[in-house]
Motif scaffolding. Structure first.
Motif, PDB file in Angstrom:
ATOM      1  N   ILE A  74       0.839  -1.204   0.000  1.00 36.00           N
ATOM      2  CA  ILE A  74       0.000   0.000   0.000  1.00 36.00           C
ATOM      3  C   ILE A  74       0.873   1.252   0.000  1.00 36.00           C
ATOM      4  N   GLU A  75       2.003   1.211   0.680  1.00 39.42           N
ATOM      5  CA  GLU A  75       2.931   2.349   0.640  1.00 39.42           C
ATOM      6  C   GLU A  75       3.425   2.580  -0.791  1.00 39.42           C
ATOM      7  N   LEU A  76       3.709   1.508  -1.532  1.00 33.78           N
ATOM      8  CA  LEU A  76       4.128   1.632  -2.928  1.00 33.78           C
ATOM      9  C   LEU A  76       2.995   2.188  -3.791  1.00 33.78           C
ATOM     10  N   VAL A  77       1.772   1.721  -3.546  1.00 32.62           N
ATOM     11  CA  VAL A  77       0.608   2.237  -4.282  1.00 32.62           C
ATOM     12  C   VAL A  77       0.437   3.725  -3.991  1.00 32.62           C
ATOM     13  N   ASN A  78       0.537   4.103  -2.716  1.00 32.44           N
ATOM     14  CA  ASN A  78       0.423   5.515  -2.341  1.00 32.44           C
ATOM     15  C   ASN A  78       1.436   6.367  -3.097  1.00 32.44           C
ATOM     16  N   SER A  79       2.654   5.893  -3.161  1.00 27.75           N
ATOM     17  CA  SER A  79       3.705   6.634  -3.849  1.00 27.75           C
ATOM     18  C   SER A  79       3.420   6.735  -5.349  1.00 27.75           C
TER      19      SER A  79
ATOM     20  N   LYS B 147      -1.022   9.747  -3.558  1.00 19.85           N
ATOM     21  CA  LYS B 147      -2.088   9.984  -2.584  1.00 19.85           C
ATOM     22  C   LYS B 147      -1.869   9.062  -1.404  1.00 19.85           C
ATOM     23  N   THR B 148      -2.622   9.257  -0.348  1.00 18.66           N
ATOM     24  CA  THR B 148      -2.521   8.403   0.826  1.00 18.66           C
ATOM     25  C   THR B 148      -3.849   7.697   1.043  1.00 18.66           C
ATOM     26  N   LEU B 149      -3.821   6.384   0.919  1.00 20.23           N
ATOM     27  CA  LEU B 149      -5.012   5.590   1.166  1.00 20.23           C
ATOM     28  C   LEU B 149      -5.133   5.291   2.653  1.00 20.23           C
ATOM     29  N   ASN B 150      -6.346   5.273   3.162  1.00 15.93           N
ATOM     30  CA  ASN B 150      -6.579   4.817   4.526  1.00 15.93           C
ATOM     31  C   ASN B 150      -6.401   3.305   4.532  1.00 15.93           C
ATOM     32  N   GLU B 151      -5.591   2.805   5.454  1.00 15.52           N
ATOM     33  CA  GLU B 151      -5.368   1.365   5.551  1.00 15.52           C
ATOM     34  C   GLU B 151      -6.296   0.787   6.613  1.00 15.52           C
ATOM     35  N   LEU B 152      -7.298   0.083   6.167  1.00 17.60           N
ATOM     36  CA  LEU B 152      -8.236  -0.565   7.072  1.00 17.60           C
ATOM     37  C   LEU B 152      -7.841  -2.032   7.196  1.00 17.60           C
ATOM     38  N   ASN B 153      -7.794  -2.530   8.413  1.00 16.19           N
ATOM     39  CA  ASN B 153      -7.409  -3.914   8.630  1.00 16.19           C
ATOM     40  C   ASN B 153      -8.638  -4.776   8.854  1.00 16.19           C
ATOM     41  N   CYS B 154      -8.640  -5.912   8.214  1.00 12.46           N
ATOM     42  CA  CYS B 154      -9.732  -6.858   8.362  1.00 12.46           C
ATOM     43  C   CYS B 154      -9.616  -7.518   9.733  1.00 12.46           C
ATOM     44  N   HIS B 155     -10.686  -7.481  10.496  1.00 11.66           N
ATOM     45  CA  HIS B 155     -10.683  -8.082  11.831  1.00 11.66           C
ATOM     46  C   HIS B 155     -11.407  -9.418  11.846  1.00 11.66           C
TER      47      HIS B 155
END
Length: 86
Positions: A60-65, A69-77
């Motif tokens: 996701i950090e690579l995608v953001n770069s 933009k900065t994506l919100n990282e939601l974790n699956c619980h």
């Protein structure tokens, strides 16, 4: 899906290639310009949903770069609940 290799780079390429392909197909069938279609799709994405694997965060950090933009990282619980249920 699990990507062969399982590295952050592999997941990053899988994600970006999927959206590039989506924009390409949409543009082809709707007669729109590829880059503007791709830009509009990316502009409407604000979240990612994944588990807490380090490679996923790095992807996701690579995608953001790449997308500037900065994506919100939601974790699956649900993964711990699934494990308990089994």
């Amino acid at each position: 899906d699990e990507v062969p290799g399982g590295t952050a780079e592999d997941y990053y390429l899988h994600i970006t290639d999927a959206f590039d392909n989506l924009a390409r197909v949409y543009s082809h069938f709707h007669g729109t310009e590829y880059q503007s279609t791709r830009d509009k799709i990316i502009a409407n994405i604000s979240n990612s949903l994944t588990d807490r694997v380090a490679a996923n965060h790095a992807a996701i950090e690579l995608v953001n770069s790449s997308w500037h933009k900065t994506l919100n990282e939601l974790n699956c619980h649900l993964h711990p609940l699934d494990t308990i249920a089994k």
